[in-house]
Write a protein that holds these residues in place. Structure first.
Motif, PDB file in Angstrom:
ATOM      1  N   THR A  74      70.123  36.335  73.491  1.00 30.70           N
ATOM      2  CA  THR A  74      70.602  37.691  73.218  1.00 30.70           C
ATOM      3  C   THR A  74      72.047  37.654  72.739  1.00 30.70           C
ATOM      4  OG1 THR A  74      69.152  38.550  74.949  1.00 30.70           O
ATOM      5  CG2 THR A  74      70.919  39.992  74.186  1.00 30.70           C
ATOM      6  N   ALA A  75      72.880  36.896  73.447  1.00 24.70           N
ATOM      7  CA  ALA A  75      74.289  36.788  73.062  1.00 24.70           C
ATOM      8  C   ALA A  75      74.419  36.167  71.670  1.00 24.70           C
ATOM      9  CB  ALA A  75      75.057  35.958  74.086  1.00 24.70           C
ATOM     10  N   PHE A  76      73.654  35.134  71.404  1.00 33.84           N
ATOM     11  CA  PHE A  76      73.683  34.496  70.082  1.00 33.84           C
ATOM     12  C   PHE A  76      73.260  35.479  68.992  1.00 33.84           C
ATOM     13  CE2 PHE A  76      71.561  32.036  66.711  1.00 33.84           C
ATOM     14  CZ  PHE A  76      72.643  31.288  66.272  1.00 33.84           C
ATOM     15  N   GLY A  77      72.200  36.226  69.244  1.00 38.15           N
ATOM     16  CA  GLY A  77      71.711  37.192  68.262  1.00 38.15           C
ATOM     17  C   GLY A  77      72.702  38.310  68.002  1.00 38.15           C
ATOM     18  N   VAL A  78      73.314  38.834  69.068  1.00 37.65           N
ATOM     19  CA  VAL A  78      74.283  39.928  68.911  1.00 37.65           C
ATOM     20  C   VAL A  78      75.524  39.431  68.174  1.00 37.65           C
ATOM     21  CG1 VAL A  78      75.843  41.473  70.182  1.00 37.65           C
ATOM     22  CG2 VAL A  78      73.449  41.274  70.856  1.00 37.65           C
ATOM     23  N   PHE A  79      76.058  38.276  68.595  1.00 34.61           N
ATOM     24  CA  PHE A  79      77.236  37.735  67.917  1.00 34.61           C
ATOM     25  C   PHE A  79      76.923  37.415  66.458  1.00 34.61           C
ATOM     26  CE2 PHE A  79      79.690  34.097  66.407  1.00 34.61           C
ATOM     27  CZ  PHE A  79      80.968  34.649  66.436  1.00 34.61           C
ATOM     28  N   GLY A  80      75.773  36.785  66.215  1.00 35.86           N
ATOM     29  CA  GLY A  80      75.386  36.450  64.836  1.00 35.86           C
ATOM     30  C   GLY A  80      75.222  37.685  63.969  1.00 35.86           C
ATOM     31  N   ALA A 132      69.797  40.996  59.561  1.00 37.72           N
ATOM     32  CA  ALA A 132      68.522  41.524  60.065  1.00 37.72           C
ATOM     33  C   ALA A 132      67.803  40.486  60.931  1.00 37.72           C
ATOM     34  CB  ALA A 132      67.637  41.963  58.904  1.00 37.72           C
ATOM     35  N   VAL A 133      67.841  39.234  60.526  1.00 32.35           N
ATOM     36  CA  VAL A 133      67.210  38.160  61.311  1.00 32.35           C
ATOM     37  C   VAL A 133      67.891  38.051  62.681  1.00 32.35           C
ATOM     38  CG1 VAL A 133      66.891  35.653  61.442  1.00 32.35           C
ATOM     39  CG2 VAL A 133      66.355  36.875  59.325  1.00 32.35           C
ATOM     40  N   MET A 134      69.205  38.154  62.695  1.00 33.82           N
ATOM     41  CA  MET A 134      69.926  38.079  63.970  1.00 33.82           C
ATOM     42  C   MET A 134      69.603  39.268  64.878  1.00 33.82           C
ATOM     43  SD  MET A 134      71.607  35.360  64.297  1.00 33.82           S
ATOM     44  CE  MET A 134      71.658  33.984  63.199  1.00 33.82           C
ATOM     45  N   ALA A 194      78.904  30.115  55.387  1.00 33.41           N
ATOM     46  CA  ALA A 194      77.503  30.049  54.978  1.00 33.41           C
ATOM     47  C   ALA A 194      77.370  29.875  53.471  1.00 33.41           C
ATOM     48  CB  ALA A 194      76.789  31.327  55.399  1.00 33.41           C
ATOM     49  N   GLN A 195      76.258  29.332  53.048  1.00 35.74           N
ATOM     50  CA  GLN A 195      76.011  29.087  51.632  1.00 35.74           C
ATOM     51  C   GLN A 195      75.251  30.227  50.968  1.00 35.74           C
ATOM     52  OE1 GLN A 195      77.332  26.421  49.878  1.00 35.74           O
ATOM     53  NE2 GLN A 195      78.452  26.344  51.790  1.00 35.74           N
ATOM     54  N   VAL A 196      75.144  31.356  51.634  1.00 36.32           N
ATOM     55  CA  VAL A 196      74.533  32.540  51.047  1.00 36.32           C
ATOM     56  C   VAL A 196      75.512  33.094  50.031  1.00 36.32           C
ATOM     57  CG1 VAL A 196      73.634  34.846  51.532  1.00 36.32           C
ATOM     58  CG2 VAL A 196      73.258  32.999  53.160  1.00 36.32           C
ATOM     59  N   ARG A 197      75.053  33.464  48.840  1.00 38.37           N
ATOM     60  CA  ARG A 197      75.966  33.840  47.767  1.00 38.37           C
ATOM     61  C   ARG A 197      76.122  35.339  47.534  1.00 38.37           C
ATOM     62  NH1 ARG A 197      77.395  29.460  44.699  1.00 38.37           N
ATOM     63  NH2 ARG A 197      76.140  27.624  45.046  1.00 38.37           N
ATOM     64  N   THR A 198      75.327  36.183  48.204  1.00 38.94           N
ATOM     65  CA  THR A 198      75.382  37.613  47.924  1.00 38.94           C
ATOM     66  C   THR A 198      75.514  38.409  49.212  1.00 38.94           C
ATOM     67  OG1 THR A 198      72.973  37.802  48.052  1.00 38.94           O
ATOM     68  CG2 THR A 198      73.917  37.365  45.865  1.00 38.94           C
ATOM     69  N   TRP A 199      75.982  39.651  49.066  1.00 37.17           N
ATOM     70  CA  TRP A 199      76.111  40.509  50.244  1.00 37.17           C
ATOM     71  C   TRP A 199      74.743  40.858  50.804  1.00 37.17           C
ATOM     72  CZ3 TRP A 199      73.917  45.261  50.428  1.00 37.17           C
ATOM     73  CH2 TRP A 199      73.572  45.857  49.223  1.00 37.17           C
ATOM     74  N   TRP A 200      73.760  41.055  49.934  1.00 37.04           N
ATOM     75  CA  TRP A 200      72.438  41.427  50.446  1.00 37.04           C
ATOM     76  C   TRP A 200      71.754  40.232  51.098  1.00 37.04           C
ATOM     77  CZ3 TRP A 200      68.549  38.740  48.136  1.00 37.04           C
ATOM     78  CH2 TRP A 200      68.783  38.236  46.852  1.00 37.04           C
ATOM     79  N   GLY A 201      72.051  39.015  50.644  1.00 39.38           N
ATOM     80  CA  GLY A 201      71.530  37.816  51.315  1.00 39.38           C
ATOM     81  C   GLY A 201      72.078  37.712  52.733  1.00 39.38           C
ATOM     82  N   MET A 202      73.366  38.021  52.875  1.00 36.39           N
ATOM     83  CA  MET A 202      73.966  38.022  54.205  1.00 36.39           C
ATOM     84  C   MET A 202      73.390  39.174  55.032  1.00 36.39           C
ATOM     85  SD  MET A 202      75.867  36.148  56.049  1.00 36.39           S
ATOM     86  CE  MET A 202      76.649  35.078  54.876  1.00 36.39           C
ATOM     87  N   GLY A 203      73.034  40.278  54.386  1.00 42.99           N
ATOM     88  CA  GLY A 203      72.381  41.386  55.079  1.00 42.99           C
ATOM     89  C   GLY A 203      71.031  40.964  55.655  1.00 42.99           C
ATOM     90  N   ILE A 204      70.314  40.122  54.929  1.00 44.36           N
ATOM     91  CA  ILE A 204      69.035  39.602  55.438  1.00 44.36           C
ATOM     92  C   ILE A 204      69.284  38.752  56.677  1.00 44.36           C
ATOM     93  CG2 ILE A 204      67.133  38.023  54.914  1.00 44.36           C
ATOM     94  CD1 ILE A 204      67.272  39.111  52.002  1.00 44.36           C
ATOM     95  N   LEU A 205      70.328  37.915  56.636  1.00 42.63           N
ATOM     96  CA  LEU A 205      70.652  37.117  57.829  1.00 42.63           C
ATOM     97  C   LEU A 205      71.030  38.024  59.008  1.00 42.63           C
ATOM     98  CD1 LEU A 205      72.708  34.101  56.451  1.00 42.63           C
ATOM     99  CD2 LEU A 205      70.394  34.107  57.363  1.00 42.63           C
ATOM    100  N   TYR A 236      78.778  39.057  63.227  1.00 41.25           N
ATOM    101  CA  TYR A 236      79.495  38.190  62.300  1.00 41.25           C
ATOM    102  C   TYR A 236      78.938  38.294  60.878  1.00 41.25           C
ATOM    103  CZ  TYR A 236      81.602  33.925  60.433  1.00 41.25           C
ATOM    104  OH  TYR A 236      82.294  33.023  59.672  1.00 41.25           O
ATOM    105  N   THR A 237      77.624  38.195  60.724  1.00 47.64           N
ATOM    106  CA  THR A 237      77.034  38.252  59.383  1.00 47.64           C
ATOM    107  C   THR A 237      77.150  39.645  58.778  1.00 47.64           C
ATOM    108  OG1 THR A 237      74.824  38.591  60.326  1.00 47.64           O
ATOM    109  CG2 THR A 237      75.443  36.319  59.764  1.00 47.64           C
ATOM    110  N   PHE A 238      77.106  40.684  59.599  1.00 46.18           N
ATOM    111  CA  PHE A 238      77.307  42.032  59.078  1.00 46.18           C
ATOM    112  C   PHE A 238      78.715  42.177  58.513  1.00 46.18           C
ATOM    113  CE2 PHE A 238      78.851  46.385  59.501  1.00 46.18           C
ATOM    114  CZ  PHE A 238      77.928  47.044  58.706  1.00 46.18           C
ATOM    115  N   GLY A 239      79.705  41.658  59.221  1.00 46.72           N
ATOM    116  CA  GLY A 239      81.084  41.703  58.737  1.00 46.72           C
ATOM    117  C   GLY A 239      81.240  40.959  57.411  1.00 46.72           C
ATOM    118  N   MET A 240      80.597  39.809  57.291  1.00 41.58           N
ATOM    119  CA  MET A 240      80.674  39.052  56.040  1.00 41.58           C
ATOM    120  C   MET A 240      79.973  39.799  54.906  1.00 41.58           C
ATOM    121  SD  MET A 240      80.189  35.167  57.429  1.00 41.58           S
ATOM    122  CE  MET A 240      80.288  34.428  55.832  1.00 41.58           C
TER     123      MET A 240
END
Length: 143
Positions: free
Chosen positions: A104-110, A73-75, A60-71, A113-117
């Motif tokens: 649901t599966a897409f949201g949970v996996f996303g 939350a969206v998931m 992903a092109q998100v540059r910060t940990w908190w930006g990935m945290g927002i993603l 994954y984004t939480f780990g990043m």
């Protein structure tokens, strides 16, 4: 003026050569390191735990940990809304809308994954701050 710019470029090249040699020596010792350009354009050899994730690494092109945290939350919101869609027909005695399970599966996996990043980048940023390492720039350096 031109001479000063040439001197600056020569100094930078010398520092980059030193970093490159140090990086190769660390790899030969078995250390896991990543050679990257910093935000200032100079080379830096990062230990694997300091690099986190970064744009230009095929992710992903998100540059910060908190930006990935927002993603993340969206998931999570996507997963919750898909469960609502799944269960909307049930109170009226109907069958659940099983197609909602894909969302649901897409949201949970996303979210996973984004939480780990986000977690990895948070830890790496904290280590870089403690060790006074520069912020990595985008893209790899060919070795």
């Amino acid at each position: 003026m031109r001479r000063r710019i040439d001197q600056h470029n020569d100094d930078r090249e010398r520092r980059n050569d030193d970093v490159y040699a140090e990086h190769k020596a660390a790899l030969a010792r078995g250390e896991k390191r990543v050679l990257r350009k910093t935000n200032t354009g100079e080379l830096h050899s990062y230990p694997a735990e300091e690099i986190g994730y970064s744009p230009g690494r095929g992710q992903a092109q998100v540059r910060t940990w908190w930006g990935m945290g927002i993603l993340t939350a969206v998931m999570v919101v996507l997963a919750v809304l898909s469960l609502v869609i799944l269960l909307i027909p049930v109170p009226d005695g109907g069958q659940p809308f099983w197609g909602g399970l894909v969302l649901t599966a897409f949201g949970v996996f996303g979210a996973w994954y984004t939480f780990g990043m986000a977690r990895d980048e948070y830890r790496a940023k904290k280590l870089r701050r403690e060790r006074h390492a520069p912020e990595p720039g985008a893209g790899h350096v060919s070795q």
